[in-house]
Design a protein around this motif. Structure first.
Motif, PDB file in Angstrom:
ATOM      1  N   ARG A 166     -20.081  19.301  17.531  1.00 17.06           N
ATOM      2  CA  ARG A 166     -20.923  20.476  17.710  1.00 17.06           C
ATOM      3  C   ARG A 166     -20.020  21.543  18.290  1.00 17.06           C
ATOM      4  NH1 ARG A 166     -26.391  18.560  17.707  1.00 17.06           N
ATOM      5  NH2 ARG A 166     -26.955  20.927  17.924  1.00 17.06           N
ATOM      6  N   LEU A 167     -19.365  21.404  19.124  1.00 19.96           N
ATOM      7  CA  LEU A 167     -18.465  22.563  19.759  1.00 19.96           C
ATOM      8  C   LEU A 167     -17.732  23.244  18.762  1.00 19.96           C
ATOM      9  CD1 LEU A 167     -17.808  24.096  22.129  1.00 19.96           C
ATOM     10  CD2 LEU A 167     -16.164  22.523  22.850  1.00 19.96           C
ATOM     11  N   ALA A 168     -17.193  22.343  17.795  1.00 23.49           N
ATOM     12  CA  ALA A 168     -16.116  22.939  16.785  1.00 23.49           C
ATOM     13  C   ALA A 168     -17.219  23.628  15.962  1.00 23.49           C
ATOM     14  CB  ALA A 168     -15.550  21.700  16.099  1.00 23.49           C
ATOM     15  N   GLY A 169     -18.172  23.273  15.636  1.00 25.43           N
ATOM     16  CA  GLY A 169     -19.109  23.893  14.666  1.00 25.43           C
ATOM     17  C   GLY A 169     -19.715  24.987  15.306  1.00 25.43           C
ATOM     18  N   PHE A 170     -19.920  25.294  16.579  1.00 27.86           N
ATOM     19  CA  PHE A 170     -20.414  26.554  17.291  1.00 27.86           C
ATOM     20  C   PHE A 170     -18.926  27.354  17.180  1.00 27.86           C
ATOM     21  CE2 PHE A 170     -20.374  28.983  21.159  1.00 27.86           C
ATOM     22  CZ  PHE A 170     -21.579  29.234  21.344  1.00 27.86           C
TER      23      PHE A 170
ATOM     24  N   SER B 251       0.771  -1.214  -0.092  1.00 27.06           N
ATOM     25  CA  SER B 251      -0.123   0.006  -0.009  1.00 27.06           C
ATOM     26  C   SER B 251       1.147   1.293   0.019  1.00 27.06           C
ATOM     27  CB  SER B 251      -0.740  -0.189   1.432  1.00 27.06           C
ATOM     28  OG  SER B 251      -1.594  -1.180   1.358  1.00 27.06           O
ATOM     29  N   THR B 252       0.425   2.141  -0.561  1.00 30.49           N
ATOM     30  CA  THR B 252       1.161   3.637  -0.563  1.00 30.49           C
ATOM     31  C   THR B 252       0.704   4.502   0.589  1.00 30.49           C
ATOM     32  OG1 THR B 252      -0.511   4.639  -1.984  1.00 30.49           O
ATOM     33  CG2 THR B 252       1.630   3.705  -3.072  1.00 30.49           C
ATOM     34  N   PHE B 253      -0.579   4.081   1.219  1.00 31.55           N
ATOM     35  CA  PHE B 253      -0.893   4.643   2.494  1.00 31.55           C
ATOM     36  C   PHE B 253      -1.785   3.669   3.391  1.00 31.55           C
ATOM     37  CE2 PHE B 253      -4.725   5.148  -0.252  1.00 31.55           C
ATOM     38  CZ  PHE B 253      -5.761   4.941   0.599  1.00 31.55           C
ATOM     39  N   VAL B 254      -1.683   3.947   4.769  1.00 32.60           N
ATOM     40  CA  VAL B 254      -2.544   2.982   5.809  1.00 32.60           C
ATOM     41  C   VAL B 254      -3.786   3.724   6.006  1.00 32.60           C
ATOM     42  CG1 VAL B 254      -0.447   1.553   6.100  1.00 32.60           C
ATOM     43  CG2 VAL B 254      -1.092   3.459   7.601  1.00 32.60           C
ATOM     44  N   MET B 255      -4.725   2.790   6.520  1.00 31.60           N
ATOM     45  CA  MET B 255      -5.964   3.827   7.048  1.00 31.60           C
ATOM     46  C   MET B 255      -5.809   3.575   8.393  1.00 31.60           C
ATOM     47  SD  MET B 255      -8.130   4.894   5.234  1.00 31.60           S
ATOM     48  CE  MET B 255      -9.424   5.052   6.293  1.00 31.60           C
ATOM     49  N   PRO B 256      -5.956   4.699   9.181  1.00 34.66           N
ATOM     50  CA  PRO B 256      -6.056   4.577  10.610  1.00 34.66           C
ATOM     51  C   PRO B 256      -7.500   4.298  11.270  1.00 34.66           C
ATOM     52  CG  PRO B 256      -6.664   6.936   9.693  1.00 34.66           C
ATOM     53  CD  PRO B 256      -6.585   6.178   8.617  1.00 34.66           C
ATOM     54  N   ALA B 257      -7.509   3.803  12.571  1.00 39.95           N
ATOM     55  CA  ALA B 257      -8.533   3.808  13.319  1.00 39.95           C
ATOM     56  C   ALA B 257      -8.815   5.113  13.556  1.00 39.95           C
ATOM     57  CB  ALA B 257      -8.330   3.078  14.393  1.00 39.95           C
ATOM     58  N   ILE B 258     -10.524   5.459  13.270  1.00 41.58           N
ATOM     59  CA  ILE B 258     -10.969   6.621  13.436  1.00 41.58           C
ATOM     60  C   ILE B 258     -11.923   6.835  14.386  1.00 41.58           C
ATOM     61  CG2 ILE B 258     -12.264   8.296  12.230  1.00 41.58           C
ATOM     62  CD1 ILE B 258     -11.355   7.214   9.440  1.00 41.58           C
ATOM     63  N   VAL B 259     -11.967   7.909  15.298  1.00 52.19           N
ATOM     64  CA  VAL B 259     -12.827   8.333  16.087  1.00 52.19           C
ATOM     65  C   VAL B 259     -13.621   9.755  15.258  1.00 52.19           C
ATOM     66  CG1 VAL B 259     -13.280   9.534  18.354  1.00 52.19           C
ATOM     67  CG2 VAL B 259     -11.499   7.865  18.195  1.00 52.19           C
ATOM     68  N   ASP B 260     -14.924   9.557  15.247  1.00 49.07           N
ATOM     69  CA  ASP B 260     -15.506  10.691  14.524  1.00 49.07           C
ATOM     70  C   ASP B 260     -16.519  11.331  15.449  1.00 49.07           C
ATOM     71  OD1 ASP B 260     -16.928  12.062  12.546  1.00 49.07           O
ATOM     72  OD2 ASP B 260     -17.577  10.455  11.324  1.00 49.07           O
ATOM     73  N   ARG B 261     -16.175  12.754  15.576  1.00 46.56           N
ATOM     74  CA  ARG B 261     -17.247  13.603  16.147  1.00 46.56           C
ATOM     75  C   ARG B 261     -17.609  14.749  15.293  1.00 46.56           C
ATOM     76  NH1 ARG B 261     -17.186   9.575  18.976  1.00 46.56           N
ATOM     77  NH2 ARG B 261     -16.899   9.823  21.436  1.00 46.56           N
ATOM     78  N   GLY B 262     -17.856  14.460  14.052  1.00 43.33           N
ATOM     79  CA  GLY B 262     -18.249  15.303  13.388  1.00 43.33           C
ATOM     80  C   GLY B 262     -17.168  16.285  12.760  1.00 43.33           C
ATOM     81  N   ASP B 263     -17.302  17.523  13.122  1.00 40.79           N
ATOM     82  CA  ASP B 263     -16.036  18.318  12.657  1.00 40.79           C
ATOM     83  C   ASP B 263     -14.665  18.178  13.431  1.00 40.79           C
ATOM     84  OD1 ASP B 263     -17.565  19.722  10.854  1.00 40.79           O
ATOM     85  OD2 ASP B 263     -18.140  21.453  12.453  1.00 40.79           O
ATOM     86  N   VAL B 264     -14.826  17.185  14.460  1.00 39.95           N
ATOM     87  CA  VAL B 264     -13.617  16.787  15.041  1.00 39.95           C
ATOM     88  C   VAL B 264     -13.334  15.213  14.830  1.00 39.95           C
ATOM     89  CG1 VAL B 264     -12.494  16.459  17.193  1.00 39.95           C
ATOM     90  CG2 VAL B 264     -13.768  18.445  16.888  1.00 39.95           C
ATOM     91  N   VAL B 265     -12.121  15.029  14.074  1.00 39.98           N
ATOM     92  CA  VAL B 265     -11.882  13.617  13.676  1.00 39.98           C
ATOM     93  C   VAL B 265     -10.480  13.381  14.328  1.00 39.98           C
ATOM     94  CG1 VAL B 265     -11.543  12.031  11.869  1.00 39.98           C
ATOM     95  CG2 VAL B 265     -13.366  13.610  11.651  1.00 39.98           C
TER      96      VAL B 265
ATOM     97  N   ARG C 112     -20.628  15.326  21.559  1.00 41.19           N
ATOM     98  CA  ARG C 112     -20.827  16.614  21.004  1.00 41.19           C
ATOM     99  C   ARG C 112     -19.905  17.466  20.649  1.00 41.19           C
ATOM    100  NH1 ARG C 112     -25.461  16.213  24.878  1.00 41.19           N
ATOM    101  NH2 ARG C 112     -27.566  15.828  23.627  1.00 41.19           N
ATOM    102  N   LEU C 113     -18.780  16.931  20.682  1.00 36.85           N
ATOM    103  CA  LEU C 113     -17.541  17.594  20.445  1.00 36.85           C
ATOM    104  C   LEU C 113     -17.418  18.318  19.064  1.00 36.85           C
ATOM    105  CD1 LEU C 113     -14.826  18.532  21.821  1.00 36.85           C
ATOM    106  CD2 LEU C 113     -13.701  16.507  20.900  1.00 36.85           C
TER     107      LEU C 113
ATOM    108  N   VAL D 174     -22.769  23.733  25.278  1.00 32.80           N
ATOM    109  CA  VAL D 174     -22.978  23.125  23.928  1.00 32.80           C
ATOM    110  C   VAL D 174     -22.671  21.602  24.133  1.00 32.80           C
ATOM    111  CG1 VAL D 174     -21.851  22.981  21.791  1.00 32.80           C
ATOM    112  CG2 VAL D 174     -21.722  25.288  22.921  1.00 32.80           C
ATOM    113  N   LEU D 175     -21.700  21.238  24.910  1.00 33.53           N
ATOM    114  CA  LEU D 175     -21.675  19.852  25.123  1.00 33.53           C
ATOM    115  C   LEU D 175     -22.846  19.200  25.739  1.00 33.53           C
ATOM    116  CD1 LEU D 175     -17.812  19.656  26.187  1.00 33.53           C
ATOM    117  CD2 LEU D 175     -18.776  19.299  24.008  1.00 33.53           C
ATOM    118  N   ALA D 176     -23.629  19.889  26.567  1.00 32.59           N
ATOM    119  CA  ALA D 176     -24.620  19.380  27.122  1.00 32.59           C
ATOM    120  C   ALA D 176     -25.956  19.428  26.346  1.00 32.59           C
ATOM    121  CB  ALA D 176     -25.040  20.358  28.518  1.00 32.59           C
TER     122      ALA D 176
END
Length: 445
Positions: free
Chosen positions: A135-139, A91-105, A132-133, A173-175
């Motif tokens: 959501r905080l980034a979007g805010f 492979s020319t790149f590898v895939m990470p394990a991802i934590v997806d929090r919307g705008d925060v990854v 909701r992290l 926001v987180l609440a």
């Protein structure tokens, strides 16, 4: 660091997925969620050079090793980034394990050497990051231009963002209370250098077992500067607070001297006004006989921002600890929660109808009177009861009996820990109950 981490914008761009099966389906779904135009190649032949050149990225999930290797080689020749599942060597790149929090990854990589380890690390990070992290980034993004225009000085602007993202506005926001956060943000922009305001979190600590804390409760306890806690909160839960956190016990135990409610409310207001993050840590749930309603009234009156984090109330935790179903289609269609101590020592009023479970909080002193009242109202004197002391904790103790003998049972088997009384037909189904033991023995005979 062998692999350079990068976030690739695939929105509207072509992503080629080679292969069929669950892995290919999952990869295609993830790419589509990122906005990519996904093209599938599921045949046994190789993708054409034209297919490869039109793609911004190629994922190979082919089951045939020869097809996978040949596709990777052809993609490399065409200078298209390619990832082959479980083959970092080609492979020319590898895939990470991802934590997806919307705008925060968050991406976690091990260079393809230990994907299982990456997934374990991801699981730990998921516990730490609020849902909701994003959501905080979007805010923050929505206010970025406004803040820049209102506060031209870079250092002042940075300090403002530091106060916002580490203070009550972020917590609101987180609440999920974005309307309140937006109003507070507008005020913060107008005031600029105003002293930071604190916030109070009313947090339910559950019945005692630290593993029954919600993820959000644990995070807030770990971040708190001041922890004002009930006497019923276990030392194991308090151990999660910061070493430098101020811990203030405000014990409320039946029959013992306790901190007046007005004094507790004054403590919350005083520390929040000093700009501190305060956790009011309550056993069980703040709104189930926890006086949470009184405390939020005081905070509202003082203009202090607050959030409420529910906890597992005592009857839910204690019942689960002894396999006691609180409702059952054959035995109980209702659950009543009552307290044995109201204002001025008032006794609880409840229905004596059968086929309902009664959970009596703080009721060991009132147990005999409650039993007499239920029997006088027509409840069967042989209705099973359980007295659960220190429920969910290592020193949990349980005593079983009947409604007729509840007063004697409480007096004979009462320790020093908090106790809950459960009354109802479903008690007979609990682990250790005499009726349940007899039923199991009969079934095995």
């Amino acid at each position: 660091m062998r692999h350079f981490p990068i976030f690739l914008d695939l929105c509207g761009r072509t992503a080629l997925v080679v292969g069929a099966g669950e892995r290919a389906e999952a990869k295609a779904a993830a790419l589509a969620a990122a906005g990519a135009a996904v093209v599938r190649h599921e045949g046994a032949d190789l993708p054409t050079p034209e297919q490869l050149r039109s793609a911004s990225v190629v994922f190979v999930c082919a089951g045939d090793p020869a097809q996978a290797a040949a596709t990777a080689e052809r993609a490399t020749v065409e200078r298209v980034p390619v990832n082959v599942v479980d083959r970092p060597d080609i492979s020319t790149f590898v895939m990470p394990a991802i934590v997806d929090r919307g705008d925060v990854v968050v991406a976690i990589g091990t260079g393809g050497a230990a994907p299982v380890l990456a997934r374990r690390i991801r699981a730990r990070i998921q516990q730490l990051l609020p849902e909701r992290l994003g959501r905080l980034a979007g805010f923050a993004a929505r206010f970025r231009g406004t803040v820049k225009a209102a506060v031209p000085d870079f250092d002042q602007r940075r300090r403002l963002w530091e106060r916002v993202l580490a203070g009550p506005i972020a917590e609101q926001v987180l609440a999920g209370r974005e309307a309140e956060a937006q109003a507070a943000m507008v005020e913060a922009i107008n005031r600029r250098e105003a002293p930071p305001a604190g916030i109070v979190h009313l947090v339910g600590a559950g019945p005692g077992d630290p593993e029954l804390l919600t993820v959000r409760a644990l995070r807030l306890i770990e971040e708190a500067e001041v922890v004002i806690h009930d006497d019923l909160v276990s030392p194991d839960i308090l151990s999660h607070a910061r070493v430098d956190a101020l811990r203030i016990p405000v014990g409320k135990r039946q029959g013992r001297p306790s901190t007046p409610q007005a004094e507790i409310e004054a403590l919350l207001v005083r520390h929040a006004r000093a700009g501190r993050r305060v956790v009011r840590l309550k056993g069980g749930d703040p709104f189930v006989f926890g006086r949470g309603g009184e405390e939020i009234e005081a905070l509202r009156a003082a203009g202090i921002p607050f959030t409420v984090v529910p906890g597992i109330t005592a009857v839910l935790g204690c019942a689960a600890a002894i396999d006691l179903p609180l409702t059952h289609r054959d035995h109980a269609s209702a659950l009543t929660l009552v307290t044995g101590e109201g204002r001025a020592g008032a006794r609880p009023a409840m229905s004596a109808a059968p086929h309902q479970t009664v959970a009596l909080y703080m009721g060991t002193r009132a147990a005999a009177d409650v039993a007499q009242g239920l029997m006088a109202g027509g409840r069967d004197p042989e209705t099973p009861v359980a007295v659960i002391e220190n429920g969910t904790r290592p020193d949990q103790r349980v005593a079983f009996g009947t409604l007729r003998g509840l007063g004697d049972l409480v007096r004979a088997d009462r320790g020093n820990g908090p106790a809950l009384v459960v009354i109802g037909e479903t008690v007979a189904l609990a682990r250790g109950a005499p009726e349940a033991t007899s039923a199991r023995q009969a079934a095995c005979a």
